[in-house]
Design a protein around this motif. Sequence first.
Motif, PDB file in Angstrom:
ATOM      1  N   SER A  10      18.445 -67.866 -74.546  1.00 11.82           N
ATOM      2  CA  SER A  10      18.525 -68.059 -73.094  1.00 11.82           C
ATOM      3  C   SER A  10      19.899 -68.568 -72.689  1.00 11.82           C
ATOM      4  O   SER A  10      20.441 -68.168 -71.649  1.00 11.82           O
ATOM      5  N   VAL A  11      20.468 -69.450 -73.504  1.00 13.80           N
ATOM      6  CA  VAL A  11      21.797 -69.983 -73.210  1.00 13.80           C
ATOM      7  C   VAL A  11      22.837 -68.866 -73.251  1.00 13.80           C
ATOM      8  O   VAL A  11      23.717 -68.778 -72.382  1.00 13.80           O
ATOM      9  N   ILE A  12      22.753 -67.995 -74.255  1.00 12.00           N
ATOM     10  CA  ILE A  12      23.681 -66.864 -74.345  1.00 12.00           C
ATOM     11  C   ILE A  12      23.574 -65.989 -73.100  1.00 12.00           C
ATOM     12  O   ILE A  12      24.587 -65.616 -72.484  1.00 12.00           O
ATOM     13  N   SER A  13      22.360 -65.678 -72.712  1.00  7.58           N
ATOM     14  CA  SER A  13      22.153 -64.823 -71.542  1.00  7.58           C
ATOM     15  C   SER A  13      22.662 -65.476 -70.272  1.00  7.58           C
ATOM     16  O   SER A  13      23.309 -64.826 -69.430  1.00  7.58           O
ATOM     17  N   GLU A  14      22.389 -66.772 -70.102  1.00 10.54           N
ATOM     18  CA  GLU A  14      22.820 -67.455 -68.878  1.00 10.54           C
ATOM     19  C   GLU A  14      24.333 -67.572 -68.813  1.00 10.54           C
ATOM     20  O   GLU A  14      24.932 -67.364 -67.741  1.00 10.54           O
ATOM     21  N   ILE A  15      24.969 -67.907 -69.924  1.00  9.40           N
ATOM     22  CA  ILE A  15      26.428 -68.033 -69.920  1.00  9.40           C
ATOM     23  C   ILE A  15      27.077 -66.698 -69.594  1.00  9.40           C
ATOM     24  O   ILE A  15      28.017 -66.623 -68.788  1.00  9.40           O
ATOM     25  N   TRP A  16      26.580 -65.616 -70.202  1.00  9.64           N
ATOM     26  CA  TRP A  16      27.199 -64.317 -69.924  1.00  9.64           C
ATOM     27  C   TRP A  16      26.952 -63.893 -68.480  1.00  9.64           C
ATOM     28  O   TRP A  16      27.835 -63.313 -67.835  1.00  9.64           O
ATOM     29  N   SER A  17      25.767 -64.204 -67.966  1.00 11.76           N
ATOM     30  CA  SER A  17      25.468 -63.885 -66.575  1.00 11.76           C
ATOM     31  C   SER A  17      26.374 -64.658 -65.628  1.00 11.76           C
ATOM     32  O   SER A  17      26.821 -64.124 -64.610  1.00 11.76           O
ATOM     33  N   ARG A  18      26.650 -65.894 -65.956  1.00 15.15           N
ATOM     34  CA  ARG A  18      27.481 -66.751 -65.092  1.00 15.15           C
ATOM     35  C   ARG A  18      28.960 -66.372 -65.166  1.00 15.15           C
ATOM     36  O   ARG A  18      29.648 -66.300 -64.151  1.00 15.15           O
ATOM     37  N   TYR A  19      29.467 -66.166 -66.387  1.00  8.01           N
ATOM     38  CA  TYR A  19      30.919 -66.093 -66.578  1.00  8.01           C
ATOM     39  C   TYR A  19      31.417 -64.759 -67.132  1.00  8.01           C
ATOM     40  O   TYR A  19      32.624 -64.521 -67.160  1.00  8.01           O
ATOM     41  N   GLY A  20      30.517 -63.909 -67.600  1.00  9.96           N
ATOM     42  CA  GLY A  20      30.940 -62.705 -68.297  1.00  9.96           C
ATOM     43  C   GLY A  20      31.804 -61.765 -67.483  1.00  9.96           C
ATOM     44  O   GLY A  20      32.805 -61.233 -67.976  1.00  9.96           O
ATOM     45  N   GLU A  21      31.424 -61.543 -66.226  1.00  5.18           N
ATOM     46  CA  GLU A  21      32.155 -60.578 -65.403  1.00  5.18           C
ATOM     47  C   GLU A  21      33.599 -61.006 -65.187  1.00  5.18           C
ATOM     48  O   GLU A  21      34.524 -60.189 -65.274  1.00  5.18           O
ATOM     49  N   GLU A  22      33.814 -62.306 -64.907  1.00  4.80           N
ATOM     50  CA  GLU A  22      35.158 -62.781 -64.593  1.00  4.80           C
ATOM     51  C   GLU A  22      35.940 -63.192 -65.835  1.00  4.80           C
ATOM     52  O   GLU A  22      37.164 -63.025 -65.901  1.00  4.80           O
TER      53      GLU A  22
END
Length: 485
Positions: free
Chosen positions: A159-171
């Motif tokens: 869940s942490v991996i998914s949330e971090i990528w969702s939050r910061y992955g695009e930028e």
Amino acid sequence: MKKIISLILSVCICVAANIPRSTSAFEPIPHFTSTFIQPYYNDILDTERWEQTFSHAKKLGFDTLIIPSVLYIHHQSVNTFWDKPINPVCYSWFPMETPVAYDVRCSGDSIKFALEAAKSTDMKVWLGTVSDNSWLYSTGEYASSYEIWSDKNSKLSSSVISEIWSRYGEEYGDQIAGWYYSNNFNNFENACNGTDGGESVRIISNNINANISAIEENCPDKPIMLNPYYYYDNSTPEQFGTFLTELIADSELRPIDIYTAKDMSGLAGDVTVKRNWIEAQKAAVGDKMHFWVENVSGIFGDSITDMEKLHESYNATYNLGEASIISYIDFFSNIGIEADDYFSDFMSGIIRGDVNDDGEFNVADLLLFQKWLLGVPDTELANWKAADFCKDERLDSFDLCLMKKRLVEKEKIEAMYDDSEEEQGIIVHNTEEIYNAVENAKAGDLIKVESGEYDLSGKTLKASADGTEEQHIIIKALDSENPPV
């Protein structure tokens, strides 16, 4: 006397323009691609402080930093009767939305600030997921508890991996080098001797696979880094290799993923022993994934002696891996300060003062440099750069003065660490004694820690007194061949 000094200075000035050109015997020039970084969780780090940190690391030659966990869960005590950890302390480096079973403290979005700083400094960062010390109490004879813990941990980490990528992955996707596997398993004795029926392999591989599944779903081009510990008394290198072979076979690890082998011996360890253990791990990994090497020896002191030993350790193991990393360097106590001269010398392939290029700085180098400055016929410096203490591309009496000073410092440190019969010290045998010895230490005290495992994650070691330039406060292993963990 004045005439003699004038003559020496004149000779120095005359020869300064005729510096011999030579290369060091140390090849290749040491390079560490990354190091771990772990400031206090309750200390918010803004973009400016992160930029200072990344700039400092880049100046030392690193291209990435490793944050070993973005969520830290520490259980201050464990009730083994009920198999239930109590008094948990939980910190997060970003404002999590993922539900956690404990109250999570968060001082701000340090992850975002770190990624912003990495972008502005052209660096990258490895992100670890969840550090939870309760798994330490669930292994071995508590295998059933270990599996329960592992299942919960794998869900939380995913869940942490998914949330971090969702939050910061695009930028900031380009600034995330990959994911660090925070559950640093080791060569469990019952797993390596085959008495656990393969349970450890099954449980750990399931946990790893859950992390990889989350990565594949969110950012499949990002690798995961495994970085296990191991203890010499738990198994042989070959037994550990067999355990790893089975673990990798049961895992869904990919060719882009990385296994990083620790040298596990520190500065005092025998380099042949280090190499044997790392060779066994390399054979187990094979071509299944990338293989790196970590020098655990790190920067524990400011002495040339440490750098010489680190040279020895690095040179003994670097060619086993595609890249090398090093254990923690404390950037946070040195913010705004120039990069440490000793480590800078190491990264440039120089042992400062070692003008005869024999791998060690001692009085022979000082005498050789003095003769060279005086113009004694047939006197040559095998490595002139090692004498350039002023770092101005000139060799003169000022460099000689600094060389003398550095040699005196080196001899003092070596004398303090010499295990002579006269050396006494305070011997400590458990965690409580370590805290008491440090708290009550005074200048000149030597604290020796007996072999064994110590959990010091509950609170900070605090000393009420300071050492002095002449009288240090030293903590060291009672047995350097079997150091405490």
